[in-house]
Design a protein around this motif. Structure first.
Motif, PDB file in Angstrom:
ATOM      1  N   ILE A   1      -6.403   1.851  -5.143  1.00  0.00           N
ATOM      2  CA  ILE A   1      -5.230   1.979  -4.707  1.00  0.00           C
ATOM      3  C   ILE A   1      -5.048   1.101  -3.365  1.00  0.00           C
ATOM      4  N   PRO A   2      -3.983   0.385  -3.534  1.00  0.00           N
ATOM      5  CA  PRO A   2      -3.694  -0.590  -2.424  1.00  0.00           C
ATOM      6  C   PRO A   2      -3.687   0.020  -0.987  1.00  0.00           C
ATOM      7  N   PRO A   3      -3.871  -0.862   0.009  1.00  0.00           N
ATOM      8  CA  PRO A   3      -3.919  -0.360   1.272  1.00  0.00           C
ATOM      9  C   PRO A   3      -2.696   0.614   1.780  1.00  0.00           C
ATOM     10  N   GLU A   4      -1.674   0.443   1.150  1.00  0.00           N
ATOM     11  CA  GLU A   4      -0.521   1.218   1.680  1.00  0.00           C
ATOM     12  C   GLU A   4      -0.613   2.585   1.015  1.00  0.00           C
ATOM     13  N   GLY A   5      -1.536   2.803   0.217  1.00  0.00           N
ATOM     14  CA  GLY A   5      -1.836   4.255  -0.170  1.00  0.00           C
ATOM     15  C   GLY A   5      -0.874   4.743  -1.487  1.00  0.00           C
ATOM     16  N   TYR A   6      -0.195   3.962  -1.841  1.00  0.00           N
ATOM     17  CA  TYR A   6       0.785   4.023  -3.260  1.00  0.00           C
ATOM     18  C   TYR A   6       0.531   2.828  -4.184  1.00  0.00           C
ATOM     19  N   LEU A   7       0.766   2.865  -5.339  1.00  0.00           N
ATOM     20  CA  LEU A   7       1.138   1.879  -6.375  1.00  0.00           C
ATOM     21  C   LEU A   7       2.559   1.492  -6.381  1.00  0.00           C
ATOM     22  N   GLU A   8       3.647   2.240  -6.296  1.00  0.00           N
ATOM     23  CA  GLU A   8       5.025   1.662  -6.379  1.00  0.00           C
ATOM     24  C   GLU A   8       5.538   2.562  -5.151  1.00  0.00           C
ATOM     25  N   LEU A   9       6.447   2.169  -4.490  1.00  0.00           N
ATOM     26  CA  LEU A   9       7.190   2.945  -3.402  1.00  0.00           C
ATOM     27  C   LEU A   9       7.986   3.995  -3.866  1.00  0.00           C
ATOM     28  N   GLU A  10       7.790   5.153  -3.688  1.00  0.00           N
ATOM     29  CA  GLU A  10       8.638   6.167  -4.003  1.00  0.00           C
ATOM     30  C   GLU A  10       8.940   6.993  -2.732  1.00  0.00           C
ATOM     31  N   ARG A  11       9.959   7.257  -2.305  1.00  0.00           N
ATOM     32  CA  ARG A  11      10.261   8.035  -1.124  1.00  0.00           C
ATOM     33  C   ARG A  11      10.286   9.510  -1.457  1.00  0.00           C
TER      34      ARG A  11
END
Length: 186
Positions: free
Chosen positions: A16-26
């Motif tokens: 998992i990337p540092p952002e915590g998600y693979l694709e930004l989904e709100r």
């Protein structure tokens, strides 16, 4: 994984990337964290209010007693596991909450606020610096605190990936039924 059911028979891992998600989904409260081979979950690290170590530790005993008395008390949270740690990283005592569960982040936190409000049990988070005092009336403040203190995983592994707690319990009930049936046949 899209369009097909994950294969629970083979262990799986997900970086998992540092952002915590693979694709930004709100979601309702921010980015949606992905379902991983370990299902959903989050880890929070926050500083414990001065002098509250004993209260935090006692809260662990409160949860233990609650579950002993009412094993389904936390059922609405669809939990697999919880782990709580206390440690000093040089700037004071910190609390780490690690939870694995079957619902998405937003639903889990909403369910937690609802559960605590309905049962009168408070959350251990009230002993952490910066936790909102109005958390019962203001679920979005609760969620904001959790998101601000979330430490995303960079790897999650599942020996039996993507399997829910309910599916595991069902399989174990089936196993027990078969064992009973076999015992009766002897």
């Amino acid at each position: 994984m899209a369009g097909s059911e994950p294969d629970w028979t083979k262990p799986a891992a997900m970086a998992i990337p540092p952002e915590g998600y693979l694709e930004l989904e709100r979601g309702r409260y921010g980015p949606v964290f992905p379902r991983t081979p370990a299902c959903y979950g989050f880890s929070i690290i926050a500083k414990v209010k001065e002098g509250r170590e004993d209260v935090v530790r006692a809260y662990g005993k409160t949860i233990e007693k609650t579950i002993a008395t009412s094993p389904e008390a936390l059922a609405p949270l669809k939990l697999h596991y919880l782990r709580w740690n206390l440690f000093d990283i040089g700037s004071g005592l910190h609390f780490q909450y690690m939870g694995i569960f079957d619902t998405d982040f937003d639903k889990y936190t909403e369910d937690a606020v609802e559960l605590f409000s309905a049962t009168g049990i408070t959350t251990v988070f009230t002993n952490l610096e910066g936790f909102p005092e109005d958390w019962k009336e203001n679920p979005s403040a609760f969620v904001q605190f959790v998101r601000e203190h979330q430490m995303p995983s960079f790897l999650e592994y599942g020996e039996y990936p993507y399997v829910t707690a309910d599916e595991i319990k069902k399989a174990l009930r089936l196993k027990a039924s078969f064992s009973t049936m076999l015992d009766q046949m002897q």
